[in-house]
Design an enzyme around this catalytic site. Sequence first.
Site, PDB file in Angstrom:
ATOM      1  CG  PHE A  76      18.867 -10.608 -55.680  1.00 28.23           C
ATOM      2  CD1 PHE A  76      17.545 -10.919 -55.410  1.00 28.23           C
ATOM      3  CD2 PHE A  76      19.132  -9.435 -56.377  1.00 28.23           C
ATOM      4  CE1 PHE A  76      16.509 -10.083 -55.800  1.00 28.23           C
ATOM      5  CE2 PHE A  76      18.103  -8.589 -56.779  1.00 28.23           C
ATOM      6  CZ  PHE A  76      16.791  -8.915 -56.484  1.00 28.23           C
ATOM      7  CG  PHE A 178      11.681  -5.240 -50.221  1.00 25.93           C
ATOM      8  CD1 PHE A 178      11.524  -6.365 -51.017  1.00 25.93           C
ATOM      9  CD2 PHE A 178      11.789  -4.004 -50.840  1.00 25.93           C
ATOM     10  CE1 PHE A 178      11.478  -6.264 -52.398  1.00 25.93           C
ATOM     11  CE2 PHE A 178      11.735  -3.888 -52.230  1.00 25.93           C
ATOM     12  CZ  PHE A 178      11.583  -5.031 -53.016  1.00 25.93           C
ATOM     13  NE  ARG A 318      15.421 -13.869 -56.170  1.00 24.59           N
ATOM     14  CZ  ARG A 318      16.311 -14.330 -55.305  1.00 24.59           C
ATOM     15  NH1 ARG A 318      17.531 -14.613 -55.701  1.00 24.59           N
ATOM     16  NH2 ARG A 318      15.995 -14.520 -54.031  1.00 24.59           N
TER      17      ARG A 318
END
Length: 341
Positions: A76, A178, A318
């Site tokens: 992340f 992803f 987020r």
Amino acid sequence: MALPVIESAFPRQLHPYWPRLQETTRLWVLEKQLMPEGKVREHADGLCYTDLMAGFYVNAPDEVLQAIADYSAWFFIWDDRHDRDIVHGRAGDWRRLRNRLHAALDAPRHHLHHPDPLVAGFADSVLRLYGFLPRTWNQRFARHFHAVIEAYDREFRNRTQGYIPGVEEYLALRRHTFAHWIWTDLLEPSSGCELPDVVRENPAYRRAALLTQEFAAWYNDLCSLPKEIAGDEVHNLGISLITHEGLTLEEAVDEVRRRVETCIQDFLEAEREALRFADAIADGSARGKKLSTALRANVSNMRNWFSSVYWFHHESGRYMVDSWDDRSTPPYVTNEAAGEK
């Protein structure tokens, strides 16, 4: 964003190690200097990165889950660095980071003390992941993550050039950005068994794994669409649908949601097929029993991904764009390049 089928048919699971996991990952992020201390103190727990992993790899040994959670937090933070390098036009910084990550992936031990904390933290997390299964698994993981790095480079170029990929091009690229196959690979150390190709590439197993990750990627696109429109993004399924299919914003949201819901229904069928496959490989031998048990554990964790991703997007800071001072600048990021003050 509510999906009643997730709330009713996919009960939320959480690894019992989670409270310790959250604390230890927070300390690891600080030790590796991946985020400024003030950002960690203010935002780390609210970002829920450890919640996501503890809700997916529910049957993993504590040590394995810890390594995965630290790697996930790194991922992340790397994603945020990539975004800020794009926003601030730091092409040289990104190119150097890309090359260093490729090198660290192949020789993590040689990069543990790299001056860029993102490279050193990556080397540390990868080296730990490499310790759980045989070298063949490590090589597969590396091959898959080299492809992820290159997909991030393609996204860098797309965004800096203002290029919005078509829907099919975007979907193919999204499977790498992803990291679909990385999260699937990590099912194996969680269950303590490297799957042979004949099992891992079986259509029933592979389809269930792909649907798990497609759901996660597309639900992420659905939830991050406001943030990415605010930041003049070009990488989102909704944005590709608007640009190339002529949909309105409302129609694009409906279409992404339809795809998400189709993934859920298709997974329920794929799950049954994968479990039948698990029964079939339990042939009475010790090896067959071990593979069948591991496969069942992996499919169970695939199911967990639906609820874990769903609640993560509802709870993580987020995606709480409306609470940010600047909708295009997440409050948990730092805008400086590596080494700058």
